[in-house]
Write an enzyme that holds these catalytic residues in place. Sequence first.
Site, PDB file in Angstrom:
ATOM      1  N   CYS A   1      42.644  55.853  34.105  1.00  0.00           N
ATOM      2  CA  CYS A   1      41.237  55.692  33.731  1.00  0.00           C
ATOM      3  C   CYS A   1      40.946  56.475  32.431  1.00  0.00           C
ATOM      4  CB  CYS A   1      40.328  56.102  34.881  1.00  0.00           C
ATOM      5  SG  CYS A   1      38.636  55.480  34.758  1.00  0.00           S
TER       6      CYS A   1
ATOM      7  N   HIS B   1      42.680  53.227  39.864  1.00  0.00           N
ATOM      8  CA  HIS B   1      43.019  54.552  40.383  1.00  0.00           C
ATOM      9  C   HIS B   1      44.017  54.469  41.541  1.00  0.00           C
ATOM     10  CE1 HIS B   1      39.947  57.076  38.321  1.00  0.00           C
ATOM     11  NE2 HIS B   1      39.312  55.921  38.224  1.00  0.00           N
TER      12      HIS B   1
ATOM     13  N   GLU C   1      45.670  56.914  42.811  1.00  0.00           N
ATOM     14  CA  GLU C   1      45.539  58.123  43.637  1.00  0.00           C
ATOM     15  C   GLU C   1      44.454  57.989  44.693  1.00  0.00           C
ATOM     16  OE1 GLU C   1      42.366  58.795  40.511  1.00  0.00           O
ATOM     17  OE2 GLU C   1      44.267  57.720  40.704  1.00  0.00           O
TER      18      GLU C   1
END
EC number: 6.3.5.3
Length: 228
Positions: free
Chosen positions: A86, A195, A197
């Site tokens: 990002c 994302h 994660e």
Amino acid sequence: MKIAIIVFPGSNCDVDLFEALHSVCGATAQYVSYQEKSLAGFDAVMIPGGFSYGDYLRCGAIARFSNIMPEVVRFAAAGKPVLGICNGFQILTEAGLLPGALKRNNGLKFICKTTALTVENNETPFTNQYQAKEKIYLPIAHADGSYYAQKDVLAQLEAKHQVVFRYADENPNGSLNDIAGIINETGNVLGMMPHPERAVEALLGNVDGLRVFTALLAGNGYQKEAIR
């Protein structure tokens, strides 16, 4: 494998990234301040999402001049793995480590939702645990995530298989060629807007992002008996 997580003023996904690496994968991760000038002892670098320097001037444009960035550039030039997520992707383009730029979403609104992707290149250190053209689902959260590059740059990215992730079903932000993530020519620097994660445990909705990290860890000789 020791992983540096670069923290800028305004980073807000650094803890998410640390927990994905440390708590879920059992890897050694450490926060590194933007003020540092050395990455000695680290095997990989990850730049998390957020709003570095409040996104003033242009996303990633000020962070690019932080003390740590010349070392990140040297780290990448040495062939070591670098992942920007990002805002991290935006910083990598501003630093010249990846071509193109991220501009305002076509709808001029912040988008926060889970979106479908296809894995376009599964022969990178970050994606070799996925199947080619596999459809996965990852969260996005950005206002400036529309990938842009000149036609010749886009042609080169496509010809050299540097497009790693592409939006499927819908293009949420107007990225050219539906691009959601790209890698450099040498294959060690990956930038992606979604994302991973935030998709590493079933509790979070799915585990489609986990293999970005386990692939990198496994490729560097790291193994864990069980990934939950």
